[in-house]
Design a protein around this motif. Structure first.
Motif, short mmCIF file in Angstrom:
data_model
loop_
_atom_site.label_atom_id
_atom_site.label_comp_id
_atom_site.label_asym_id
_atom_site.label_seq_id
_atom_site.Cartn_x
_atom_site.Cartn_y
_atom_site.Cartn_z
N PRO A 131 7.30 -2.93 12.19
CA PRO A 131 5.91 -3.44 12.84
C PRO A 131 5.67 -4.66 12.50
O PRO A 131 5.44 -4.96 11.58
N ARG A 132 4.62 -5.07 13.08
CA ARG A 132 3.99 -6.66 12.44
C ARG A 132 2.74 -6.60 11.54
O ARG A 132 2.35 -7.55 11.16
N PHE A 133 2.83 -5.47 11.26
CA PHE A 133 1.61 -5.05 9.90
C PHE A 133 1.82 -3.33 9.92
O PHE A 133 2.36 -2.54 10.34
N SER A 134 1.70 -3.37 8.70
CA SER A 134 1.39 -1.63 8.08
C SER A 134 0.44 -1.08 9.06
O SER A 134 -0.54 -1.65 9.68
N LEU A 135 0.52 0.33 8.92
CA LEU A 135 -0.12 1.09 9.68
C LEU A 135 -0.91 2.02 8.54
O LEU A 135 0.39 2.56 7.99
N TYR A 160 17.75 -2.51 22.97
CA TYR A 160 16.16 -3.12 23.17
C TYR A 160 15.30 -2.62 22.63
O TYR A 160 15.19 -0.78 22.40
N TYR A 161 13.79 -3.03 21.67
CA TYR A 161 12.81 -2.05 20.89
C TYR A 161 11.74 -3.29 21.47
O TYR A 161 12.10 -4.26 21.11
N GLN A 162 10.44 -2.44 21.62
CA GLN A 162 9.12 -3.45 22.04
C GLN A 162 8.03 -2.64 21.57
O GLN A 162 8.16 -1.92 21.41
N ASP A 163 6.79 -3.34 21.16
CA ASP A 163 6.08 -2.98 20.82
C ASP A 163 4.72 -3.10 21.96
O ASP A 163 5.63 -3.81 22.90
N GLU A 164 3.96 -3.29 22.03
CA GLU A 164 2.94 -3.47 22.99
C GLU A 164 2.48 -4.33 23.16
O GLU A 164 2.34 -5.24 24.59
N VAL A 165 2.19 -5.75 22.66
CA VAL A 165 2.70 -7.26 23.17
C VAL A 165 3.87 -7.51 23.02
O VAL A 165 3.87 -8.59 22.70
N GLY A 166 5.69 -7.29 22.45
CA GLY A 166 6.00 -7.68 22.83
C GLY A 166 7.52 -7.72 21.64
O GLY A 166 7.75 -6.20 21.33
N ASN A 167 8.09 -8.19 21.21
CA ASN A 167 9.39 -8.15 19.87
C ASN A 167 7.65 -7.21 18.55
O ASN A 167 7.12 -7.61 17.94
N MET A 191 0.78 -1.33 -0.11
CA MET A 191 0.08 0.02 0.28
C MET A 191 1.03 1.17 -0.12
O MET A 191 1.86 1.67 0.38
N LYS A 192 0.43 1.82 -0.93
CA LYS A 192 1.34 3.77 -0.65
C LYS A 192 1.79 4.09 0.26
O LYS A 192 2.45 5.15 0.22
N ASN A 193 0.03 4.24 1.26
CA ASN A 193 -0.35 5.26 2.08
C ASN A 193 0.09 4.70 3.26
O ASN A 193 -0.45 5.55 3.95
N ALA A 194 0.83 3.38 3.97
CA ALA A 194 1.05 3.49 4.96
C ALA A 194 2.36 3.61 5.46
O ALA A 194 3.22 3.15 4.52
N TYR A 195 2.17 3.68 6.32
CA TYR A 195 3.61 3.32 7.17
C TYR A 195 4.54 1.49 7.73
O TYR A 195 3.44 1.09 8.19
N LYS A 196 5.58 1.59 6.80
CA LYS A 196 5.87 0.24 6.76
C LYS A 196 7.07 -0.04 8.00
O LYS A 196 7.33 -1.12 7.92
N GLY A 197 7.50 1.43 8.11
CA GLY A 197 8.88 1.36 9.24
C GLY A 197 10.52 2.24 8.93
O GLY A 197 9.26 3.09 9.00
N VAL A 198 10.06 1.48 10.19
CA VAL A 198 11.78 3.16 9.93
C VAL A 198 12.72 2.57 10.79
O VAL A 198 13.20 1.30 10.53
N TRP A 217 -4.21 4.66 12.19
CA TRP A 217 -4.68 3.78 13.04
C TRP A 217 -3.59 3.84 14.15
O TRP A 217 -2.58 4.99 14.62
N LYS A 218 -3.07 3.23 15.25
CA LYS A 218 -1.79 3.95 16.55
C LYS A 218 -1.24 2.47 17.00
O LYS A 218 -1.91 1.62 16.41
N SER A 219 -0.26 2.66 16.75
CA SER A 219 0.92 1.63 17.92
C SER A 219 2.37 1.92 18.08
O SER A 219 2.83 3.18 18.03
N ASN A 220 2.51 1.99 19.91
CA ASN A 220 3.45 2.10 21.02
C ASN A 220 4.39 1.28 20.59
O ASN A 220 4.16 0.35 20.93
N TRP A 221 5.69 2.09 20.12
CA TRP A 221 6.72 0.96 20.79
C TRP A 221 8.05 1.72 21.23
O TRP A 221 7.72 3.32 22.01
N GLN A 222 8.60 1.31 22.51
CA GLN A 222 9.64 1.36 22.69
C GLN A 222 11.14 1.27 22.55
O GLN A 222 11.26 -0.17 22.32
#
Length: 68
Positions: A48-52, A20-27, A1-8, A56-61
């Motif tokens: 991320p586990r899926f394109s955003l 270290y880096y993890q999202d809300e449910v683990g790695n 998808m053209k307008n999806a956030y796929k990573g950094v 949509w929101k996803s928290n990363w640490q």
């Protein structure tokens, strides 16, 4: 998808340790960290586990240790 956030991708100081880096449910599904001797940086790629999609929101640490 053209307008999806796929990573950094980003660079960190060469001297870090304990990265270290993890999202809300683990790695985060796909991740790469490479200590690049030529540039003296740590190159990090996180996907991320899926394109955003918009709204949509996803928290990363992300964290690391650094001696000053």
């Amino acid at each position: 998808m053209k307008n999806a956030y796929k990573g950094v991708e980003f660079d960190l100081p060469y001297e870090i340790w304990g990265l270290y880096y993890q999202d809300e449910v683990g790695n985060i599904t796909t991740s790469h960290a490479l200590r690049d001797e030529s540039s003296k940086l740590v190159r990090v790629s996180l996907n991320p586990r899926f394109s955003l999609l918009g709204g949509w929101k996803s928290n990363w640490q992300i964290g690391y240790n650094f001696n000053t």
